[in-house]
Scaffold this active site. Structure first.
Site, PDB file in Angstrom:
ATOM      1  N   ASP A   1     -10.710   3.329   4.065  1.00  0.00           N
ATOM      2  CA  ASP A   1     -10.387   1.762   3.692  1.00  0.00           C
ATOM      3  C   ASP A   1     -12.168   1.439   3.780  1.00  0.00           C
ATOM      4  O   ASP A   1     -12.148   0.139   3.782  1.00  0.00           O
ATOM      5  CB  ASP A   1      -9.385   1.216   4.680  1.00  0.00           C
ATOM      6  CG  ASP A   1      -9.116  -0.019   4.081  1.00  0.00           C
ATOM      7  OD1 ASP A   1      -9.138  -0.422   2.887  1.00  0.00           O
ATOM      8  OD2 ASP A   1      -8.783  -0.994   4.809  1.00  0.00           O
TER       9      ASP A   1
ATOM     10  N   GLN B   1      -4.607  -1.572   9.544  1.00  0.00           N
ATOM     11  CA  GLN B   1      -4.380  -3.079   8.769  1.00  0.00           C
ATOM     12  C   GLN B   1      -4.932  -4.127   9.815  1.00  0.00           C
ATOM     13  O   GLN B   1      -4.749  -4.156  10.908  1.00  0.00           O
ATOM     14  CB  GLN B   1      -2.805  -3.418   8.558  1.00  0.00           C
ATOM     15  CG  GLN B   1      -2.692  -4.666   7.829  1.00  0.00           C
ATOM     16  CD  GLN B   1      -3.320  -4.666   6.299  1.00  0.00           C
ATOM     17  OE1 GLN B   1      -3.121  -3.840   5.636  1.00  0.00           O
ATOM     18  NE2 GLN B   1      -3.795  -5.593   6.092  1.00  0.00           N
TER      19      GLN B   1
ATOM     20  N   LYS C   1       0.690  -1.303  -0.056  1.00  0.00           N
ATOM     21  CA  LYS C   1       0.039   0.045   0.232  1.00  0.00           C
ATOM     22  C   LYS C   1       0.860   1.170   0.041  1.00  0.00           C
ATOM     23  O   LYS C   1       0.553   2.341  -0.819  1.00  0.00           O
ATOM     24  CB  LYS C   1      -1.132  -0.006   1.149  1.00  0.00           C
ATOM     25  CG  LYS C   1      -1.935  -1.063   0.944  1.00  0.00           C
ATOM     26  CD  LYS C   1      -2.849  -1.443   2.234  1.00  0.00           C
ATOM     27  CE  LYS C   1      -3.815  -2.587   1.911  1.00  0.00           C
ATOM     28  NZ  LYS C   1      -4.534  -3.154   3.236  1.00  0.00           N
TER      29      LYS C   1
END
Ligand code: NAP
Length: 282
Positions: free
Chosen positions: A121, A98, A54
């Site tokens: 996200d 994450q 990422k």
């Protein structure tokens, strides 16, 4: 006829080309570079690889990533404090936490602490609720990436029967609601579903999001189906037995090179959108 390959790798490079221009435009207009903060708690090697990928994607399109590593002993309170600081940091436009975090941490509480403006996200309950109601929100990156692939390749969804195997908060559940919003008729299967093979056999569009290698068998899938495989396991296989499908199906996301690259491209897209919104550049 061979199935149409829903090439997420190729599409992600097109998306990145467009994003590079938008980032260059933002820099020219504001003198600022968008920053995605990536929080990695603990030392899980797979998670570390995803976060690195990422960060690399940020650099490819001219953005920056702020790496926020935290030890595996981190508490919920410590993580919440870090998220609060990033929410308040005007230099940061998007926040990625994450998944998964170590077991002692309340992941849902921490996801929901991310401010909606920086939830690029698409992991907060608020964002999920807004998306479900058809209001503006950043979609959960993997299902949103799948929707972009289906749209790009002109896969018709309206009136089609979509079967999603998996109901996780970041994948199966938002996937089902996105397909519903696109006027598909949606069945969601999970670990307590009876006659999984029967449900899968009725799918015009099948989405495998179950987390078990080649768990969904080729023989369950009907001729002409569109096959989307979100899984990726050692040996380069997904959640669906793709190799045995042959030419019976109409379209398929390859593993690798299908859903994975579009998850990252979606995260990048939503971070650029967040910067444009936060800086009043749209
Ligand atoms: P997850 O949180 O483990 O969820 C798995 C889902 O599958 C659960 O809803 C579970 O049902 C269901 N399930 C488990 N066993 C089943 C069974 N025997 N029959 C039917 N359903 C069953 O996994 P996830 O995070 O959603 O990930 C799913 C897959 O997508 C994994 O392969 C993962 O690697 C992949 N993934 C890829 C990306 C990407 O960027 N490409 C991103 C995220 C995930 P219950 O709810 O009943 O337990």
């Amino acid at each position: 006829m061979p199935p149409l390959i829903l090439d997420g790798k190729k599409l992600s490079s097109l998306v990145e080309q467009d994003l590079s221009m938008r980032v260059a435009g933002l820099k020219a207009r504001t003198g600022r570079t968008p920053i995605l903060a990536t929080i990695l708690v603990g030392d899980d090697p797979a998670s570390a690889t995803y976060v690195k990928m990422k960060g690399n994607a940020c650099r490819r399109i001219g953005m920056e990533s702020l790496s926020v590593p935290m030890p595996s002993t981190t508490t919920t309170e410590e993580l919440l404090a870090r998220i609060d600081a990033l929410n308040a940091d005007p230099l940061v436009q998007g926040i990625l936490l994450q998944h998964p975090v170590p077991h002692q941490i309340d992941e849902r509480l921490c996801f929901d602490a991310i401010s909606i403006e920086k939830d690029v996200d698409g992991v907060t309950c608020l964002g999920f609720g807004r998306m479900s109601m058809g209001e503006a929100a950043y979609g959960s990156a993997t299902p949103q990436g799948i929707m972009t692939i289906l749209q790009h390749y002109g896969i018709e969804l309206e009136g089609k029967h979509a079967v999603v195997v998996g109901r996780s908060p970041i994948l199966g559940k938002p996937m089902a609601l996105m397909l519903l919003a696109a006027n598909a008729t949606v069945t969601v299967c999970h670990s307590r579903t009876r006659d999984l093979a029967g449900h899968v056999g009725r799918a015009d569009i099948i989405v495998g999001a179950v987390g078990k290698p080649e768990f969904i068998k080729a023989e369950w899938i009907k001729d002409g189906a569109v096959v989307v495989d979100a899984g990726y396991h050692p040996g380069g296989v997904g959640d669906i037995e793709l190799s045995a499908l042959g030419e019976r199906i109409s379209a398929v996301t390859p593993v690798p090179g299908g859903v994975g690259p579009m998850t990252i491209a979606t995260l990048m897209t939503q971070t650029v959108m967040a910067a444009e919104k936060q800086w009043g550049a749209v």
